[in-house]
Design a protein around this motif. Structure first.
Motif, PDB file in Angstrom:
ATOM      1  N   GLU A 239       0.829  -1.206   0.000  1.00 17.70           N
ATOM      2  CA  GLU A 239       0.000   0.000   0.000  1.00 17.70           C
ATOM      3  C   GLU A 239       0.864   1.258   0.000  1.00 17.70           C
ATOM      4  O   GLU A 239       1.951   1.288   0.567  1.00 17.70           O
ATOM      5  N   PHE A 240       0.346   2.297  -0.630  1.00 16.08           N
ATOM      6  CA  PHE A 240       0.935   3.628  -0.512  1.00 16.08           C
ATOM      7  C   PHE A 240      -0.146   4.650  -0.862  1.00 16.08           C
ATOM      8  O   PHE A 240      -1.184   4.295  -1.433  1.00 16.08           O
ATOM      9  N   CYS A 241       0.090   5.898  -0.512  1.00 20.26           N
ATOM     10  CA  CYS A 241      -0.877   6.949  -0.783  1.00 20.26           C
ATOM     11  C   CYS A 241      -0.212   8.080  -1.555  1.00 20.26           C
ATOM     12  O   CYS A 241       0.958   8.402  -1.343  1.00 20.26           O
ATOM     13  N   VAL A 242      -0.983   8.690  -2.447  1.00 20.79           N
ATOM     14  CA  VAL A 242      -0.571   9.897  -3.142  1.00 20.79           C
ATOM     15  C   VAL A 242      -1.352  11.044  -2.511  1.00 20.79           C
ATOM     16  O   VAL A 242      -2.589  11.083  -2.575  1.00 20.79           O
ATOM     17  N   LEU A 243      -0.643  11.955  -1.861  1.00 26.26           N
ATOM     18  CA  LEU A 243      -1.267  13.043  -1.159  1.00 26.26           C
ATOM     19  C   LEU A 243      -1.593  14.194  -2.104  1.00 26.26           C
ATOM     20  O   LEU A 243      -0.978  14.342  -3.170  1.00 26.26           O
ATOM     21  N   ALA A 244      -2.538  15.021  -1.689  1.00 26.57           N
ATOM     22  CA  ALA A 244      -2.862  16.219  -2.452  1.00 26.57           C
ATOM     23  C   ALA A 244      -1.862  17.308  -2.130  1.00 26.57           C
ATOM     24  O   ALA A 244      -1.487  17.484  -0.951  1.00 26.57           O
ATOM     25  N   PRO A 245      -1.381  18.040  -3.127  1.00 27.02           N
ATOM     26  CA  PRO A 245      -0.453  19.147  -2.840  1.00 27.02           C
ATOM     27  C   PRO A 245      -1.100  20.147  -1.886  1.00 27.02           C
ATOM     28  O   PRO A 245      -2.284  20.433  -1.993  1.00 27.02           O
ATOM     29  N   SER A 246      -0.317  20.642  -0.957  1.00 25.39           N
ATOM     30  CA  SER A 246      -0.859  21.605   0.011  1.00 25.39           C
ATOM     31  C   SER A 246      -0.836  23.012  -0.578  1.00 25.39           C
ATOM     32  O   SER A 246      -0.177  23.290  -1.561  1.00 25.39           O
TER      33      SER A 246
END
Length: 246
Positions: A239-246
């Protein structure tokens, strides 16, 4: 386009306690900017860290299973005396010895207060400039396939690829390594530890996620609902996550 790993995500029943443990273990600060505990280098809160990987401890309702995590941290030391001192200090903080079939080895396998395994390494020259986290280590069946996927997914440089291990590190030359080790057995349950990736400013998150799917990533539904990040798995199910740019 490419993504950068920005933090190691650890799920915990008690995120505050596990965050405190890792902060004391690494000699870092613990910040609580929201519902999670973020552990990063001492100083003012900076996210993402420009060089290393922080640790984000996220609260979850259920305890971990007895199955060994297939992702763990290796901690660096500079001498055998320092290794022994660190092991003793970590056990005083609540770490416990862990037995994962390692046999007689020069490193020490421990588990954090909620059972997540990690290793305290004997001194190794390669880790002299990593900081306290030497490597994020991932068990896998095919290191060469992992090097192909992760080498394309991220902007880190592939340093070594064999049938037994694949090693990546930031092109900036600082912080920990990412290592894929050929390990018997198949992934059976979700890990309590995974990487979070972040697009660079100006890059399109949706386009990055589409690129990862084309490389072999698969969408993952953990019941996360409508969230700003995207949960995926690599071709071996990590598993891994792609975060939303802040």
């Amino acid at each position: 386009m490419a993504l950068r790993p920005v933090q190691v995500n650890i799920k915990a029943l008690d995120h505050s306690a596990v965050g405190r443990f890792w902060g004391q273990a690494l000699g870092w600060s613990v910040f609580q900017p929201g519902v999670t505990s973020y552990v990063g280098p001492v100083g003012d809160f900076v996210w993402p860290d420009p060089v290393g990987l922080g640790i984000n401890v996220v609260p979850v309702p259920g305890p971990r299973t007895t199955t060994k995590n297939r992702v763990h941290l290796d901690l660096a030391t500079t001498s055998t005396a320092r290794q022994a001192e660190l092991v003793a200090r970590l056990q005083a903080l609540g770490a416990t010895p862990a037995h994962v079939g390692q046999g007689t080895v020069p490193w020490m396998v421990l588990a954090d207060p909620e059972g997540n395994e990690f290793c305290v390494l004997e001194p190794r020259e390669i880790y002299r400039d990593t900081g306290p986290i030497a490597a994020v280590v991932v068990d896998c069946a095919d290191p060469r396939a992992m090097a192909r996927f992760w080498g394309e997914a991220m902007d880190w440089t592939v340093h070594e690829v064999t049938d037994e291990v694949a090693v990546l590190r930031s092109a900036k030359g600082g912080g920990p390594y990412l290592e894929f080790l050929r390990t018997p057995g198949a992934k059976a349950v979700p890990d309590r530890v995974h990487l979070d990736l972040l697009p660079y400013p100006g890059d399109d998150k949706a386009a990055e996620v589409a690129r990862l799917r084309a490389l072999g990533a698969t969408d993952l539904d953990l019941g996360q609902g409508d969230v700003p990040w995207t949960c995926l798995t690599d071709p071996e199910g990590h598993e891994f996550c792609v975060l939303a740019p802040s």
